[in-house]
Design a protein around this motif. Structure first.
Motif, PDB file in Angstrom:
ATOM      1  N   GLU A  78       0.832  -1.199   0.000  1.00 42.34           N
ATOM      2  CA  GLU A  78       0.000   0.000   0.000  1.00 42.34           C
ATOM      3  C   GLU A  78       0.870   1.253   0.000  1.00 42.34           C
ATOM      4  O   GLU A  78       0.596   2.226  -0.721  1.00 42.34           O
ATOM      5  N   GLN A  79       1.951   1.252   0.797  1.00 46.86           N
ATOM      6  CA  GLN A  79       2.827   2.411   0.854  1.00 46.86           C
ATOM      7  C   GLN A  79       3.561   2.620  -0.468  1.00 46.86           C
ATOM      8  O   GLN A  79       3.725   3.759  -0.920  1.00 46.86           O
ATOM      9  N   VAL A  80       3.998   1.540  -1.091  1.00 41.68           N
ATOM     10  CA  VAL A  80       4.688   1.671  -2.375  1.00 41.68           C
ATOM     11  C   VAL A  80       3.754   2.287  -3.410  1.00 41.68           C
ATOM     12  O   VAL A  80       4.157   3.161  -4.197  1.00 41.68           O
ATOM     13  N   ILE A  81       2.499   1.850  -3.416  1.00 43.38           N
ATOM     14  CA  ILE A  81       1.540   2.434  -4.359  1.00 43.38           C
ATOM     15  C   ILE A  81       1.388   3.926  -4.092  1.00 43.38           C
ATOM     16  O   ILE A  81       1.389   4.748  -5.024  1.00 43.38           O
ATOM     17  N   ARG A  82       1.266   4.302  -2.840  1.00 39.47           N
ATOM     18  CA  ARG A  82       1.147   5.724  -2.504  1.00 39.47           C
ATOM     19  C   ARG A  82       2.355   6.508  -2.985  1.00 39.47           C
ATOM     20  O   ARG A  82       2.232   7.625  -3.492  1.00 39.47           O
ATOM     21  N   ASP A  83       3.532   5.928  -2.816  1.00 39.96           N
ATOM     22  CA  ASP A  83       4.746   6.643  -3.182  1.00 39.96           C
ATOM     23  C   ASP A  83       4.947   6.703  -4.686  1.00 39.96           C
ATOM     24  O   ASP A  83       5.523   7.669  -5.206  1.00 39.96           O
ATOM     25  N   LEU A  84       4.486   5.694  -5.399  1.00 41.02           N
ATOM     26  CA  LEU A  84       4.567   5.733  -6.863  1.00 41.02           C
ATOM     27  C   LEU A  84       3.658   6.807  -7.447  1.00 41.02           C
ATOM     28  O   LEU A  84       3.854   7.232  -8.595  1.00 41.02           O
ATOM     29  N   ARG A  85       2.682   7.250  -6.667  1.00 42.94           N
ATOM     30  CA  ARG A  85       1.793   8.313  -7.153  1.00 42.94           C
ATOM     31  C   ARG A  85       2.557   9.601  -7.431  1.00 42.94           C
ATOM     32  O   ARG A  85       2.082  10.465  -8.182  1.00 42.94           O
ATOM     33  N   ALA A  86       3.740   9.742  -6.838  1.00 44.16           N
ATOM     34  CA  ALA A  86       4.521  10.967  -7.033  1.00 44.16           C
ATOM     35  C   ALA A  86       5.235  10.983  -8.377  1.00 44.16           C
ATOM     36  O   ALA A  86       5.828  12.004  -8.742  1.00 44.16           O
ATOM     37  N   PHE A  87       5.207   9.866  -9.135  1.00 43.63           N
ATOM     38  CA  PHE A  87       5.928   9.758 -10.403  1.00 43.63           C
ATOM     39  C   PHE A  87       4.933   9.658 -11.550  1.00 43.63           C
ATOM     40  O   PHE A  87       3.891   9.008 -11.435  1.00 43.63           O
ATOM     41  N   ARG A  88       5.288  10.278 -12.679  1.00 39.97           N
ATOM     42  CA  ARG A  88       4.376  10.328 -13.827  1.00 39.97           C
ATOM     43  C   ARG A  88       4.964   9.634 -15.056  1.00 39.97           C
ATOM     44  O   ARG A  88       4.507   9.854 -16.165  1.00 39.97           O
ATOM     45  N   ASP A  89       5.960   8.783 -14.844  1.00 40.84           N
ATOM     46  CA  ASP A  89       6.580   8.112 -15.985  1.00 40.84           C
ATOM     47  C   ASP A  89       5.749   6.893 -16.393  1.00 40.84           C
ATOM     48  O   ASP A  89       4.966   6.348 -15.596  1.00 40.84           O
ATOM     49  N   PRO A  90       5.892   6.419 -17.635  1.00 42.44           N
ATOM     50  CA  PRO A  90       5.091   5.287 -18.115  1.00 42.44           C
ATOM     51  C   PRO A  90       5.280   4.019 -17.292  1.00 42.44           C
ATOM     52  O   PRO A  90       4.324   3.261 -17.089  1.00 42.44           O
TER      53      PRO A  90
END
Length: 879
Positions: A651-663
Motif C-alpha cells: 500500500e505504501q509503495v503504491i502511494r509513493d509511486l503516485r509521485a511519479f508520472r513516468d510510463p
C-alpha cells in the motif's frame, strides 16, 4: 465549568454567610454553606480546576427510561440514593442540563425544588442528618443534544440499523439524567429500559431481568451494575444490533454491531479473549466486572469509550475480509479493554490526573501488541508515540495540569502517548518484575476507588525502595522533554570512544533541566558493549575504552528514554546499521537518516531494504525515503520493490509511486488497478492515476463510479481522482452516480462528493441541473449532507441558488446549516462570471498532456523496434 443560572439565588446565602462571619462564627458559616449545597460540582479557584466537594455520598442510581426513536426524545425517572457525609444537608444540587422536570419526590421532607438550565436543586426541611441514607426520585423528559445520540431514518440512517447510544465522558451524563457529574464519586447503578421488543438493549453490569408485553410489542430490560463505578461510565445502547458471543473463564464476552454491518463483527472481536488473558497476567489482577460487552455504533463521537463492562466503539473499526491486514481493530479494542482496569476499576480523582486513565490504556495497548506481534512491534509503537510527543517541541503544559478550561482540554497527547511513556520509563528503570508488582499493588489497593498521581508514586516508592520525587516532578508536574545533542569521535591511538551530550531544550519555570539515565551501545564484529550514564547537567563529556573501533554507535538503543536525540552518525555507520538484523529500530533510524541523501549508492541500499528487510515498518520507511529522493533511480527502486509479502508495505509503495508520472510507474498503478481484489489497494491505485497524463485514465475512473466495494472505497476514490483531474466532462457521470447509488455512500463521503460535483461544474455556462440537484440535497435527512450541499452551492457559483439558500440562513435548530448557508450566499454574491478562458486553457492543457503521453509511448515503441532491427544486423551495435 457550569455556573448557577440565576445569581439572585445566591443572595440569601451570601447574607447568611456574612451575618455568621461578622459574629465571629466562621465555622458556622462554612457549615451553613455546606448545608445549603452551595458548592458546584465543577470547582475552580483562581482559574485552577480541582475536584468538587462531596457533600453527600452517592450510593446508587436507578434509571427507568423510555426512548422515542421517532421524536428522538426520552421520558425517564431517576432515583438517587445518597447520604450526607459530614454535615447536615439542606439543599442537594444535581447536575442536570436542559431536562424538563415534571416532579421531584423524596424519602425525606422536601420544602421545594428548582430546575435551572444546568442544575436541579432540592431543598429539604428539616435538613438531612449526616450518615442517614435518603433518596430522591425525579421524573422528567429530555431531547438531548449531547449524552444520548439517536441514529434513525429521519437522520439519514438505514431503518434496519436504527439505534441510540450514550456517551458520558467527560461530563455529558448530565444531559440525559440528573447526577453528580464528576469522577471523584463512585456508586452502583441500574438501568431499566422500555424499548421495542425486537431491539437489543445493552448497559453496564449483568442482565437482571427482561419481560415482553406481547400485545404492545414492548420489552422491559433491566441491567444492574452492583460494583461501584464513576458517573461518566454509565452507558446505554438500544437498537437493531446483532451479536456474537464467547467467554473467558467464567466471564461472558459479547460483540454487537448494527444489523447491516454485523457480518464484519467477528474480525474486530476475534482478539478479545486473548487480550483478556494477557491483561490478567500482565496486571496480576483478574478482570473485575461481571461481563464484557462491546457494541459498534454508527458515527460515534469518538473512537471508543470504555464504559464499565460495555465498551462502545465506532463502526469505522469494522472491516471486511477482503481488506486483509490493511485494517485492524487490535489497537482500539486493546486500549478500551485495558481501561476496564485503568480508568474503570481505578479512576482518576479529577481531570488533571486523566493520564492515570489514558496513559495506562495507551501503554498496555502497546504491551499487548508486543506480546501478540513481537518486541519489534512494541518498539515501533513506542517510537511512534515518542514522535507524537516530541513533535510538540514548545509545549509548556505539564501532564498534571489544573489550568484547563474544560475537561475535554485534557484529552491530548499529554494524557495518551506522553502518559504511556512515563509508565514505560518507570518500567525500564524498575525492571519488568518489580514494575508488575507495583502495578498490581496499585490496582488492588485502590480497587473501585479514585486515585491521584501521588497514589501511583507512593506505590512505586513503596515497592522499589527508591525515591521518585524528582522523576514525577520533571516528567509529570513539569512540561517538556529533554533535547540531547550528541557528538561522537573515535581516538584510534587510545582506543577510546568520546561522546559529548548537551541538553539543549529551553529551560523555563515550566521545563526543567532533566536528570535521566542514558545508555550507549557500541557494536562491531564480535563486540557488543553497553555503557550506562546519568545525564544531569547541560553538558557531559564521556570517554569509554573499547577493544576495537565500533562499526555502530547507538544512543538509547532499547528506547528507554523519551527524548529528542540529535545524533548524526557518518554514512559508514548508517550502512552498518542497515545490515543489523537484530536491531529493527537502528535500521529504521538509519533509513530516516539516509532519506536526505540522493546519491545512487543510497538509492541502491534503500531499494534493497525495501525488498529484503525482515520488518514491514522498515520497508515502509524505505519506500517513503525513495519517494522523497524522487529521482528516476528512486522510481525504479520503488517499482522493483512493489511485490511484497505484506500488503501494508505494498500500500505504501503504491502511494509513493503516485509521485511519479513516468510510463513505467503508470504501468504498475494500472496493474494494481486491473488485478487486485483488495478495495483498499485499488483505492490507492485510483488516487495514483489521478495525476497521470496517459490516455485511458478517464475511462477507468468513470467505470469505478459504479463499482460496489467495502465502504464504497472504489467509487469514493474515483470521485476524489476526478476532482483532481478537474474536467467538466465528469459532471454528468458523477451526478448520475450520486443519484443512482445514494445508499452506497456514507454520509461523510456523500457530503464530500457533493463538493466535488460543484467543483467540477463551477465553470460551466449551464449549471442548472447541478444547482437543482444540490438544492434537493438541502432536504436530505443527514445534517452533514445538508451542510455540505449548502457549501457546494457556494462553490458552484450559480447566483440563482441565492433565494433558496437564504431561506436556510435563519434555520432554527441547526446553527451549522444556517452558518453554511450564510457563507454560501456571501460567496455567491462576491463572485463574478466564470472565467471561460481559464476553463478552456485547463481543458487544452489536459488534452496536450494526454497527447504527449501517447507520443512518448509511440516513441518508445519505435526505439524498441529500431533496437530490434539493429540487433539482427551483421555489424556490432554502436553505444
Amino acid at each position: 465549568m457550569h455556573s448557577i443560572a440565576n445569581p439572585r439565588l445566591l443572595l440569601p446565602l451570601l447574607s447568611t454567610l456574612a451575618g455568621l462571619a461578622l459574629a465571629g462564627n466562621l465555622d458556622a458559616a462554612l457549615r451553613q454553606r455546606e448545608a445549603d449545597g452551595a458548592a458546584t460540582p465543577d470547582r475552580s479557584i483562581a482559574g485552577r480546576q480541582y475536584a468538587p466537594d462531596r457533600q453527600v455520598d452517592m450510593r446508587h442510581l436507578a434509571l427507568d427510561i423510555t426512548p422515542d426513536f421517532r421524536t428522538r426524545t426520552i421520558a425517564a425517572t431517576a432515583t438517587l440514593h445518597f447520604r450526607p457525609i459530614a454535615n447536615s444537608l439542606r439543599t442537594l444540587r444535581l447536575d442536570a442540563v436542559n431536562l424538563s422536570i415534571a416532579s421531584v419526590t423524596s424519602t425525606a421532607a422536601i420544602q421545594g425544588w428548582q430546575a435551572e438550565a444546568d442544575a436541579l436543586r432540592v431543598t429539604f426541611n428539616p435538613p438531612l442528618r449526616p450518615d442517614e441514607e435518603q433518596s430522591v426520585t425525579i421524573t422528567y423528559t429530555a431531547e438531548p443534544e449531547q449524552g444520548i445520540y439517536f441514529r434513525t431514518p429521519e437522520l439519514g440512517y438505514r431503518p434496519e440499523d436504527t439505534h441510540l447510544f450514550s456517551q458520558g465522558e467527560a461530563i455529558l451524563g448530565r444531559h440525559w439524567y440528573p447526577c453528580f457529574d464528576a469522577p471523584n464519586e463512585k456508586l452502583t447503578s441500574e438501568i431499566t429500559c422500555h424499548a421495542p421488543a425486537d431491539m437489543t438493549v445493552l448497559s453496564n453490569g449483568h442482565l437482571a431481568g427482561r419481560s415482553v408485553d406481547e400485545a404492545g410489542g414492548v420489552q422491559t430490560v433491566r441491567w444492574l451494575q452492583d460494583k461501584p463505578h464513576v458517573n461518566y461510565l454509565i452507558a446505554l445502547a438500544v437498537g437493531y444490533f446483532e451479536g456474537i458471543e464467547d467467554h473467558w473463564r467464567d466471564v461472558p464476552l459479547t460483540f454487537h454491531a448494527p444489523k447491516s454491518q454485523a457480518a464484519m463483527a467477528a474480525n474486530s472481536f476475534r482478539d478479545t479473549r486473548d487480550m483478556m488473558d494477557f491483561f490478567e497476567r500482565e496486571t496480576g489482577v483478574l478482570y473485575p466486572w461481571d461481563r464484557y460487552g462491546q457494541v459498534c455504533v454508527q458515527d460515534f463521537v469518538a473512537g471508543g469509550m470504555e464504559n464499565t463492562s460495555l465498551t462502545i466503539l465506532t463502526d469505522r473499526t469494522l472491516f471486511a475480509d477482503e481488506v486483509g491486514n490493511l485494517r485492524s481493530s487490535q489497537g482500539l479494542v486493546a486500549h478500551e479493554l485495558a481501561h476496564q482496569w485503568f480508568g474503570d476499576l481505578v479512576t482518576c480523582k479529577d481531570w488533571s490526573h486523566l493520564w492515570l486513565n489514558e496513559g495506562f490504556a495507551t501503554y498496555y495497548e502497546n504491551l499487548y501488541d508486543g506480546y501478540r506481534n513481537g518486541r519489534d512491534a512494541f518498539l515501533l509503537d513506542m517510537h511512534n508515540d515518542a514522535r507524537n510527543v516530541l513533535s510538540q517541541a514548545n509545549d509548556q503544559t505539564p501532564i498534571v495540569n489544573r489550568t484547563f478550561h474544560s475537561p475535554d482540554d485534557q484529552f491530548s497527547f499529554r494524557a495518551y502517548p506522553k502518559g504511556g511513556w512515563v509508565l514505560h520509563m518507570l518500567r525500564s528503570q524498575l525492571g519488568e518484575t518489580l514494575y508488575r508488582r507495583a502495578v498490581r499493588t496499585y490496582l488492588e489497593r485502590h480497587a473501585y476507588d479514585v486515585v491521584t498521581t501521588d497514589d501511583l508514586r507512593a506505590v512505586m516508592e513503596e515497592v522499589s525502595g527508591r525515591s521518585f520525587d524528582a522523576f514525577f516532578d520533571q516528567w509529570v508536574y513539569h512540561a517538556g522533554t529533554p533535547v540531547l545533542d550528541v557528538d561522537y569521535r573515535w581516538e584510534e591511538g587510545e582506543g577510546l570512544a568520546h561522546l559529548t551530550v548537551r541538553q539543549t531544550q529551553k529551560v523555563t519555570n515550566n521545563v526543567l533541566l532533566f536528570q535521566v539515565p542514558l545508555r550507549f551501545r557500541f557494536k562491531a564484529d564480535g563486540m557488543l558493549e553497553d555503557r550506562a550514564v546519568e545525564i544531569r547537567e547541560e553538558q557531559h563529556d564521556f570517554s569509554f575504552p573499547l577493544p576495537q573501533k565500533p562499526a555502530v554507535v547507538r544512543v538509547d538503543p532499547d528506547l528507554e528514554l523519551l527524548a529528542q536525540v540529535n545524533f548524526e552518525p557518518p554514512a559508514p555507520m548508517l550502512h552498518a546499521q542497515l545490515e543489523d538484523e537484530g536491531d529493527m529500530l537502528g535500521r529504521l533510524l538509519a533509513v530516516k537518516a539516509l532519506a536526505s541523501r540522493k546519491d545512487r549508492e543510497t538509492v541502491q541500499r534503500l531499494g534493497r531494504v525495501l525488498r529484503e528487510d525482515p520488518f514491514h515498518a522498515v520497508r515502509i520507511e524505505a519506500s517513503k525515503a525513495l519517494r522523497g529522493i524522487h529521482s528516476d533511480e528512486a522510481a525504479a527502486a520503488l517499482r522493483a520493490g512493489f511485490d511484497q509479502p505484506d500488503r501494508r508495505v505494498q500500500e505504501q509503495v503504491i502511494r509513493d509511486l503516485r509521485a511519479f508520472r513516468d510510463p513505467a510507474s503508470f504501468a504498475v498503478l494500472t496493474r494494481v488497478f486491473d488485478t487486485t481484489d483488495n478495495p483498499q489497494l485499488k483505492r490507492e491505485a485510483i488516487l495514483g492515476l489521478a495525476n497521470q497524463p496517459q490516455s485511458g485514465v478517464d475511462d477507468r475512473l468513470l467505470a469505478c463510479l459504479r463499482v460496489e466495494s467495502f465502504e464504497n472505497l472504489v467509487a469514493e476514490a474515483a470521485i476524489q481522482a476526478l476532482r483532481t483531474r478537474d474536467d467538466a466532462r465528469f459532471v454528468a457521470p458523477v451526478q448520475a452516480a450520486l443519484e443512482e447509488r445514494r445508499e452506497a455512500f456514507r454520509a461523510g463521503d456523500y457530503a464530500s462528493a457533493l463538493r466535488t460535483l460543484a467543483h467540477l461544474a463551477r465553470h460551466e455556462e449551464d449549471r442548472g441541473a447541478v444547482r437543482e440537484f444540490l438544492l434537493a440535497a438541502l432536504d436530505e435527512p443527514s445534517p452533514r449532507v445538508k451542510r455540505a450541499a449548502a457549501a457546494a452551492l457556494g462553490e458552484l457559483g450559480d447566483p440563482l441558488a441565492i433565494p433558496a439558500l437564504e431561506t436556510y440562513v435563519d434555520t432554527k435548530g441547526d446553527g451549522e446549516l444556517a452558518e453554511a448557508a450564510k457563507r454560501a450566499v456571501a460567496d455567491l454574491k462576491s463572485k463574478g462570471t466564470p472565467d471561460r478562458e481559464l476553463r478552456d486553457l485547463r481543458r487544452e492543457l489536459n488534452e496536450l498532456q494526454r497527447d504527449n503521453a501517447d507520443l512518448r509511448e509511440e516513441l518508445d515503441h519505435l526505439k524498441a523496434a529500431v533496437r530490434g532491427l539493429e540487433g539482427n544486423g551483421d555489424e556490432p551495435e554502436q553505444r
